[in-house]
Motif scaffolding. Structure first.
Motif, PDB file in Angstrom:
ATOM      1  N   LYS A  39       0.225   0.973  -9.574  1.00  0.00           N
ATOM      2  CA  LYS A  39      -0.388   1.544 -10.331  1.00  0.00           C
ATOM      3  C   LYS A  39      -0.883   2.871  -9.472  1.00  0.00           C
ATOM      4  O   LYS A  39      -1.267   4.352  -9.816  1.00  0.00           O
ATOM      5  CB  LYS A  39      -1.050   1.721 -11.622  1.00  0.00           C
ATOM      6  CG  LYS A  39      -1.844   2.185 -11.774  1.00  0.00           C
ATOM      7  CD  LYS A  39      -3.527   1.816 -12.843  1.00  0.00           C
ATOM      8  CE  LYS A  39      -4.602   2.676 -13.279  1.00  0.00           C
ATOM      9  NZ  LYS A  39      -5.848   2.407 -14.059  1.00  0.00           N
ATOM     10  N   ALA A  40      -1.458   1.859  -8.147  1.00  0.00           N
ATOM     11  CA  ALA A  40      -1.894   3.380  -7.235  1.00  0.00           C
ATOM     12  C   ALA A  40      -0.635   4.468  -6.066  1.00  0.00           C
ATOM     13  O   ALA A  40      -0.706   4.743  -5.995  1.00  0.00           O
ATOM     14  CB  ALA A  40      -2.242   2.295  -5.817  1.00  0.00           C
ATOM     15  N   HIS A  41       0.480   3.557  -6.540  1.00  0.00           N
ATOM     16  CA  HIS A  41       1.962   4.552  -6.114  1.00  0.00           C
ATOM     17  C   HIS A  41       2.009   6.092  -7.071  1.00  0.00           C
ATOM     18  O   HIS A  41       3.069   6.676  -7.489  1.00  0.00           O
ATOM     19  CB  HIS A  41       2.980   3.896  -6.050  1.00  0.00           C
ATOM     20  CG  HIS A  41       3.361   2.680  -4.943  1.00  0.00           C
ATOM     21  ND1 HIS A  41       3.620   2.643  -4.443  1.00  0.00           N
ATOM     22  CD2 HIS A  41       2.505   1.779  -5.447  1.00  0.00           C
ATOM     23  CE1 HIS A  41       3.982   1.810  -2.813  1.00  0.00           C
ATOM     24  NE2 HIS A  41       3.379   1.201  -3.366  1.00  0.00           N
ATOM     25  N   LEU A  42       0.992   5.721  -8.188  1.00  0.00           N
ATOM     26  CA  LEU A  42       0.709   7.134  -9.461  1.00  0.00           C
ATOM     27  C   LEU A  42       0.639   8.430  -8.896  1.00  0.00           C
ATOM     28  O   LEU A  42      -1.242   7.360  -8.672  1.00  0.00           O
ATOM     29  CB  LEU A  42       0.951   6.487 -10.705  1.00  0.00           C
ATOM     30  CG  LEU A  42       2.325   5.571 -11.472  1.00  0.00           C
ATOM     31  CD1 LEU A  42       1.513   4.883 -12.681  1.00  0.00           C
ATOM     32  CD2 LEU A  42       3.495   6.450 -11.329  1.00  0.00           C
ATOM     33  N   GLY A  99       5.926 -11.488  -8.779  1.00  0.00           N
ATOM     34  CA  GLY A  99       4.306 -10.992  -8.275  1.00  0.00           C
ATOM     35  C   GLY A  99       4.417  -9.383  -8.920  1.00  0.00           C
ATOM     36  O   GLY A  99       3.527  -9.039  -9.030  1.00  0.00           O
ATOM     37  N   PHE A 100       5.477  -9.008  -9.321  1.00  0.00           N
ATOM     38  CA  PHE A 100       4.988  -7.184 -10.012  1.00  0.00           C
ATOM     39  C   PHE A 100       4.825  -7.533 -11.406  1.00  0.00           C
ATOM     40  O   PHE A 100       4.234  -6.769 -11.846  1.00  0.00           O
ATOM     41  CB  PHE A 100       7.017  -6.891  -9.693  1.00  0.00           C
ATOM     42  CG  PHE A 100       6.609  -5.534 -10.629  1.00  0.00           C
ATOM     43  CD1 PHE A 100       5.894  -4.444 -10.161  1.00  0.00           C
ATOM     44  CD2 PHE A 100       7.650  -5.622 -12.154  1.00  0.00           C
ATOM     45  CE1 PHE A 100       6.145  -2.818 -11.041  1.00  0.00           C
ATOM     46  CE2 PHE A 100       7.868  -4.082 -12.544  1.00  0.00           C
ATOM     47  CZ  PHE A 100       6.776  -3.444 -12.429  1.00  0.00           C
ATOM     48  N   TYR A 101       5.638  -8.675 -12.081  1.00  0.00           N
ATOM     49  CA  TYR A 101       5.253  -8.291 -13.535  1.00  0.00           C
ATOM     50  C   TYR A 101       3.626  -9.209 -14.101  1.00  0.00           C
ATOM     51  O   TYR A 101       4.050  -9.981 -15.137  1.00  0.00           O
ATOM     52  CB  TYR A 101       6.346  -9.082 -14.390  1.00  0.00           C
ATOM     53  CG  TYR A 101       7.699  -8.436 -14.621  1.00  0.00           C
ATOM     54  CD1 TYR A 101       7.642  -7.166 -14.707  1.00  0.00           C
ATOM     55  CD2 TYR A 101       8.588  -8.853 -13.520  1.00  0.00           C
ATOM     56  CE1 TYR A 101       8.588  -6.731 -14.917  1.00  0.00           C
ATOM     57  CE2 TYR A 101       9.970  -7.963 -13.229  1.00  0.00           C
ATOM     58  CZ  TYR A 101      10.086  -7.000 -14.193  1.00  0.00           C
ATOM     59  OH  TYR A 101      10.696  -6.168 -14.173  1.00  0.00           O
ATOM     60  N   THR A 102       3.004  -9.179 -12.998  1.00  0.00           N
ATOM     61  CA  THR A 102       1.443  -9.272 -13.398  1.00  0.00           C
ATOM     62  C   THR A 102       0.509  -8.691 -13.709  1.00  0.00           C
ATOM     63  O   THR A 102       1.076  -7.027 -13.213  1.00  0.00           O
ATOM     64  CB  THR A 102       1.360 -10.739 -12.230  1.00  0.00           C
ATOM     65  OG1 THR A 102       1.070 -10.097 -10.765  1.00  0.00           O
ATOM     66  CG2 THR A 102       2.453 -11.420 -12.371  1.00  0.00           C
ATOM     67  N   GLU A 103      -0.724  -9.129 -13.893  1.00  0.00           N
ATOM     68  CA  GLU A 103      -1.424  -7.837 -13.939  1.00  0.00           C
ATOM     69  C   GLU A 103      -1.802  -7.051 -13.031  1.00  0.00           C
ATOM     70  O   GLU A 103      -2.233  -5.890 -11.563  1.00  0.00           O
ATOM     71  CB  GLU A 103      -2.876  -8.049 -14.218  1.00  0.00           C
ATOM     72  CG  GLU A 103      -3.048  -9.267 -16.181  1.00  0.00           C
ATOM     73  CD  GLU A 103      -4.602  -8.895 -16.428  1.00  0.00           C
ATOM     74  OE1 GLU A 103      -4.919  -8.288 -15.667  1.00  0.00           O
ATOM     75  OE2 GLU A 103      -4.246  -9.463 -17.608  1.00  0.00           O
ATOM     76  N   GLN A 104      -2.091  -8.019 -11.371  1.00  0.00           N
ATOM     77  CA  GLN A 104      -2.226  -7.003  -9.586  1.00  0.00           C
ATOM     78  C   GLN A 104      -0.860  -6.864  -8.945  1.00  0.00           C
ATOM     79  O   GLN A 104      -1.207  -6.331  -9.117  1.00  0.00           O
ATOM     80  CB  GLN A 104      -2.340  -9.452  -8.944  1.00  0.00           C
ATOM     81  CG  GLN A 104      -2.357  -8.813  -7.524  1.00  0.00           C
ATOM     82  CD  GLN A 104      -2.704  -9.715  -6.728  1.00  0.00           C
ATOM     83  OE1 GLN A 104      -2.040 -10.851  -7.093  1.00  0.00           O
ATOM     84  NE2 GLN A 104      -3.318 -10.011  -5.319  1.00  0.00           N
ATOM     85  N   GLY A 105       0.096  -7.391  -9.794  1.00  0.00           N
ATOM     86  CA  GLY A 105       1.167  -6.805  -9.192  1.00  0.00           C
ATOM     87  C   GLY A 105       1.316  -5.457 -10.332  1.00  0.00           C
ATOM     88  O   GLY A 105       1.496  -3.856  -9.239  1.00  0.00           O
ATOM     89  N   PRO A 149       1.124  -1.137   0.128  1.00  0.00           N
ATOM     90  CA  PRO A 149       0.202   0.236   0.223  1.00  0.00           C
ATOM     91  C   PRO A 149       0.739   1.373   0.137  1.00  0.00           C
ATOM     92  O   PRO A 149       1.765   1.451   1.012  1.00  0.00           O
ATOM     93  CB  PRO A 149      -0.623  -0.343   1.028  1.00  0.00           C
ATOM     94  CG  PRO A 149      -0.775  -1.607   1.813  1.00  0.00           C
ATOM     95  CD  PRO A 149       1.000  -2.589   0.273  1.00  0.00           C
ATOM     96  N   PRO A 150       0.583   1.926  -1.186  1.00  0.00           N
ATOM     97  CA  PRO A 150       1.363   3.326  -0.885  1.00  0.00           C
ATOM     98  C   PRO A 150       1.266   4.254   0.483  1.00  0.00           C
ATOM     99  O   PRO A 150       0.775   4.357   1.257  1.00  0.00           O
ATOM    100  CB  PRO A 150       0.717   4.161  -2.274  1.00  0.00           C
ATOM    101  CG  PRO A 150      -0.613   3.117  -2.044  1.00  0.00           C
ATOM    102  CD  PRO A 150      -0.890   2.042  -1.885  1.00  0.00           C
ATOM    103  N   THR A 151       2.376   5.119   0.722  1.00  0.00           N
ATOM    104  CA  THR A 151       2.955   6.165   2.102  1.00  0.00           C
ATOM    105  C   THR A 151       2.908   6.916   0.743  1.00  0.00           C
ATOM    106  O   THR A 151       2.778   7.986   1.587  1.00  0.00           O
ATOM    107  CB  THR A 151       3.694   5.925   2.623  1.00  0.00           C
ATOM    108  OG1 THR A 151       4.939   6.074   1.725  1.00  0.00           O
ATOM    109  CG2 THR A 151       3.258   4.105   3.679  1.00  0.00           C
TER     110      THR A 151
END
Length: 242
Positions: free
Chosen positions: A187-190, A176-182, A150-152
């Motif tokens: 994306k939530a950090h942008l 886990g990063f190179y997946t749609e879920q990752g 989760p982003p801070t």
């Protein structure tokens, strides 16, 4: 096990070993040599387990990861931009981001403390320049864990320059990063209009499809240069999602 600086000869070419370190990813070596074809030109190189990893000689794709990423960022006029860089390496990706007057901060997350030590000991070519820029901060950590948690804080641009490619990774950290879920978690950090950029030495169709499933706007930048040291053309690939 960090080695002391030493010099040896190979094919009549002086090679200076600046650091020789045992790391969780394998034996990491930082070396410097003068090019026989270009007398007076020194090149800094990094090898991992005695296999070539990166060089200060051809850095266009690393630099374009930042410059082309910033060019794709949609932001309100005049608003300063925050950049997150995954992987310090020899510093060219971070340094390119700092060339933009739009950028107010660049945070680099580097997995290996040995690489950060090279920076603090001024062993990498851009160390002095990077040290003088107060917008730069470097922390030791796992960039993949960071951007799938989760982003801070959110960023205008996040660029990942760690693995050889999404299918040729250096360690287990990227799982886990190179997946749609990752990618969705990253994306939530942008911020709205922000961009995620990923460097790869190979065209990677699976990554493209996954990014297209997550981002509304996906582009692939092909960076081709002529490597006159080996008389071959080489191509790297940059994946951008906005």
């Amino acid at each position: 096990m960090a080695g002391t600086m030493q010099q040896f000869w190979k094919d009549e070419m002086p090679i200076e070993i600046l650091a020789y370190e045992d790391t969780p990813l394998g034996i990491l070596c930082l070396r410097r040599r003068e090019l026989l074809s270009r007398p007076g030109t020194s090149v800094t190189e990094v090898t991992l387990d005695h296999e070539f990893l990166m060089s200060s000689y051809l850095t266009e794709s690393e630099r374009m990861l930042s410059s082309q990423g910033l060019a794709r960022v949609e932001a309100a006029a005049g608003r300063p931009l925050d950049v997150l860089v995954g992987g310090l390496g020899l510093g060219y990706t971070a340094n390119e981001a700092l060339q933009s007057p739009r950028v107010s901060s660049v945070e680099v997350v580097e997995f290996l403390p040995q690489v950060i030590g090279w920076f603090h000991d001024h062993l990498i070519p851009l160390a002095t320049q990077l040290h003088s820029d107060k917008r730069l901060s470097i922390v030791q950590g796992d960039i993949y864990h960071r951007i799938t948690s989760p982003p801070t804080k959110t960023f205008d641009l996040i660029v990942i320059d760690v693995d050889h490619s999404p299918q040729d990774v250096l360690g287990n950290q990227s799982h886990g990063f190179y997946t749609e879920q990752g990618l969705t978690k990253a994306k939530a950090h942008l911020v709205p209009g922000g961009v995620l950029g990923v460097w790869s030495y190979a065209e990677d169709t699976p990554l493209l499809a996954k990014m297209q499933a997550v981002f509304s706007d996906v582009e692939v930048e092909q960076v081709t240069v002529w490597n006159d040291l080996i008389d071959e053309q080489q191509t790297d690939w940059l994946f951008f999602g906005r």
